[in-house]
Write an enzyme that holds these catalytic residues in place. Structure first.
Site, PDB file in Angstrom:
ATOM      1  N   ARG A 141     -65.354  30.264 -27.032  1.00  0.00           N
ATOM      2  CA  ARG A 141     -65.058  29.486 -28.232  1.00  0.00           C
ATOM      3  C   ARG A 141     -65.054  30.431 -29.431  1.00  0.00           C
ATOM      4  O   ARG A 141     -65.669  31.490 -29.410  1.00  0.00           O
ATOM      5  CB  ARG A 141     -66.102  28.389 -28.441  1.00  0.00           C
ATOM      6  CG  ARG A 141     -66.217  27.394 -27.285  1.00  0.00           C
ATOM      7  CD  ARG A 141     -67.321  26.382 -27.545  1.00  0.00           C
ATOM      8  NE  ARG A 141     -67.417  25.398 -26.474  1.00  0.00           N
ATOM      9  CZ  ARG A 141     -68.210  25.509 -25.405  1.00  0.00           C
ATOM     10  NH1 ARG A 141     -68.976  26.607 -25.273  1.00  0.00           N
ATOM     11  NH2 ARG A 141     -68.249  24.573 -24.481  1.00  0.00           N
ATOM     12  N   LYS A 166     -72.179  26.302 -27.298  1.00  0.00           N
ATOM     13  CA  LYS A 166     -72.173  24.951 -27.843  1.00  0.00           C
ATOM     14  C   LYS A 166     -73.472  24.244 -27.486  1.00  0.00           C
ATOM     15  O   LYS A 166     -73.918  24.285 -26.354  1.00  0.00           O
ATOM     16  CB  LYS A 166     -70.975  24.174 -27.274  1.00  0.00           C
ATOM     17  CG  LYS A 166     -70.750  22.825 -27.938  1.00  0.00           C
ATOM     18  CD  LYS A 166     -69.468  22.196 -27.450  1.00  0.00           C
ATOM     19  CE  LYS A 166     -69.201  20.879 -28.157  1.00  0.00           C
ATOM     20  NZ  LYS A 166     -67.936  20.260 -27.699  1.00  0.00           N
ATOM     21  N   HIS A 237     -58.809  28.313 -30.318  1.00  0.00           N
ATOM     22  CA  HIS A 237     -59.124  27.534 -29.119  1.00  0.00           C
ATOM     23  C   HIS A 237     -57.957  27.493 -28.145  1.00  0.00           C
ATOM     24  O   HIS A 237     -58.140  27.221 -26.962  1.00  0.00           O
ATOM     25  CB  HIS A 237     -59.529  26.108 -29.507  1.00  0.00           C
ATOM     26  CG  HIS A 237     -60.619  25.542 -28.652  1.00  0.00           C
ATOM     27  ND1 HIS A 237     -61.917  26.007 -28.681  1.00  0.00           N
ATOM     28  CD2 HIS A 237     -60.596  24.559 -27.720  1.00  0.00           C
ATOM     29  CE1 HIS A 237     -62.654  25.322 -27.820  1.00  0.00           C
ATOM     30  NE2 HIS A 237     -61.883  24.449 -27.220  1.00  0.00           N
ATOM     31  N   ARG A 240     -58.592  29.860 -25.402  1.00  0.00           N
ATOM     32  CA  ARG A 240     -59.547  29.315 -24.426  1.00  0.00           C
ATOM     33  C   ARG A 240     -58.840  28.328 -23.492  1.00  0.00           C
ATOM     34  O   ARG A 240     -59.052  28.333 -22.283  1.00  0.00           O
ATOM     35  CB  ARG A 240     -60.693  28.638 -25.171  1.00  0.00           C
ATOM     36  CG  ARG A 240     -61.754  27.959 -24.295  1.00  0.00           C
ATOM     37  CD  ARG A 240     -62.887  27.504 -25.193  1.00  0.00           C
ATOM     38  NE  ARG A 240     -63.729  26.498 -24.589  1.00  0.00           N
ATOM     39  CZ  ARG A 240     -64.804  26.753 -23.836  1.00  0.00           C
ATOM     40  NH1 ARG A 240     -65.131  27.999 -23.579  1.00  0.00           N
ATOM     41  NH2 ARG A 240     -65.536  25.767 -23.349  1.00  0.00           N
ATOM     42  N   HIS A 263     -68.840  24.190 -19.711  1.00  0.00           N
ATOM     43  CA  HIS A 263     -68.717  22.734 -19.843  1.00  0.00           C
ATOM     44  C   HIS A 263     -69.885  22.038 -19.164  1.00  0.00           C
ATOM     45  O   HIS A 263     -70.242  22.364 -18.036  1.00  0.00           O
ATOM     46  CB  HIS A 263     -67.410  22.240 -19.211  1.00  0.00           C
ATOM     47  CG  HIS A 263     -66.207  22.451 -20.058  1.00  0.00           C
ATOM     48  ND1 HIS A 263     -64.915  22.378 -19.578  1.00  0.00           N
ATOM     49  CD2 HIS A 263     -66.085  22.742 -21.381  1.00  0.00           C
ATOM     50  CE1 HIS A 263     -64.064  22.608 -20.551  1.00  0.00           C
ATOM     51  NE2 HIS A 263     -64.749  22.826 -21.658  1.00  0.00           N
ATOM     52  N   TYR A 272     -57.667  20.072 -17.737  1.00  0.00           N
ATOM     53  CA  TYR A 272     -56.654  21.120 -17.718  1.00  0.00           C
ATOM     54  C   TYR A 272     -55.653  20.944 -16.578  1.00  0.00           C
ATOM     55  O   TYR A 272     -54.602  21.581 -16.581  1.00  0.00           O
ATOM     56  CB  TYR A 272     -57.321  22.496 -17.631  1.00  0.00           C
ATOM     57  CG  TYR A 272     -58.046  22.861 -18.905  1.00  0.00           C
ATOM     58  CD1 TYR A 272     -57.329  23.160 -20.064  1.00  0.00           C
ATOM     59  CD2 TYR A 272     -59.429  22.890 -18.963  1.00  0.00           C
ATOM     60  CE1 TYR A 272     -57.990  23.468 -21.246  1.00  0.00           C
ATOM     61  CE2 TYR A 272     -60.096  23.207 -20.136  1.00  0.00           C
ATOM     62  CZ  TYR A 272     -59.363  23.495 -21.272  1.00  0.00           C
ATOM     63  OH  TYR A 272     -60.021  23.794 -22.438  1.00  0.00           O
TER      64      TYR A 272
END
Length: 302
Positions: A141, A166, A237, A240, A263, A272
């Protein structure tokens, strides 16, 4: 005098909120967002936010919707207020009254491999190229790229240590051979120029004591995309997104990609599959396997 007294609780609450976020290792960007969003609610309320009632929160969310506040912004405010009421003022009853708004998730913009190559080659200096290469080569990120330090590059285990991911989570990201070669080149150049130090930032800002800002990284990507002639709407992003999509198209297990991206939920990674066009093209339709329709030896009528 009354006005001064009324601002004291707000100031103390703000400090307590920051302390609570620091305890949980929230990134600086998250802290700024949460502080801003709680402050937005306090402004609406006209008094310290710890005096809010369930009806205040209800009316606040209704007025946000009627004012046309975007759904992502509304949900971001909900996250900030939930944290505030649950952790800072210990009123989880109010946190439960906040409602997240469902929205249709847009498909992410993904660059082709050729577009990534053109974008990276269109950067104006080695530092910029190295920073964007970390975004694509390791799937980090933008805030994670900004906060990397030289010591986070583990060349022995071929890993990048992400200390402030995150939600304050720690994880290891992949470090490819080509990316390591590029980072070593950047270290040599940056160290000789006096802007990089062994205990310093991997990508210093205007002064070596401070990291490059996420805003500057965003500007670098946009300018490189424009110089490369890429018409898509690109941001950090996007690199990514492209990292995850290209791995999926190469047949990498989706749970491995989940770990690499950091994640918490598999469903976020599974998203995705909707943009992995190369994967779709490799699938053989069951209709083709029936063998009913074949190309005629003679030219079609008409």
């Amino acid at each position: 005098m009354t006005e001064v007294i009324s601002t004291i609780p707000v100031s103390r609450l703000r400090q307590r909120l920051i302390e609570d976020m620091n305890l949980r290792h929230f990134s600086m960007e998250t802290q700024r967002n949460y502080t801003r969003d709680v402050g937005r609610f306090a402004t609406y309320l006209g008094r310290p936010p710890d005096t809010a009632t369930a009806e205040d929160l209800h009316r606040f969310q209704i007025e946000q919707r009627e004012a046309g506040v975007p759904v992502p912004t509304m949900n971001s405010i909900v996250s900030a207020l939930r944290f505030f009421f649950t952790n800072t003022v210990d009123r989880p009853d109010l946190a439960r009254k906040l409602v997240r708004v469902k929205s249709m998730r847009k498909l992410p913009v993904v660059l082709s491999r050729d577009e990534v190559t053109r974008l990276l080659n269109a950067t104006t200096c080695l530092k910029h190229q190295a920073a964007l290469s970390v975004g694509y080569g390791a799937g980090l990120r933008v805030a994670e790229i900004s906060m990397l330090k030289v010591r986070d590059i583990d060349s022995e285990r071929m890993l990048i240590r992400v200390e402030r991911g995150k939600g304050g989570q720690y994880r290891n990201a992949m470090l490819s051979k080509d990316l390591l070669t590029l980072l070593r080149h950047w270290w040599k150049v940056g160290h000789q120029a006096g802007v990089m130090h062994r205990d310093g930032w991997l990508f210093p800002g205007q002064h070596y004591s401070k990291p490059i800002s996420t805003r500057q990284l965003h500007r670098i990507v946009v300018e490189a995309a424009r110089a490369a002639g890429i018409g898509k709407r690109v941001c950090p992003h996007t690199l990514r997104h492209s990292f995850a999509t290209h791995l999926l198209e190469d047949g990498i297990d989706i749970r491995v990609i989940q770990v690499l991206l950091g994640h918490a939920k598999l469903e976020n990674t599974a998203f995705y599959t909707k943009v992995a066009t190369r994967t779709v093209r490799t699938v053989i339709s069951p209709l083709d396997k029936l063998g009913i329709f074949t190309v005629a030896d003679t030219a079609p009528d008409g």
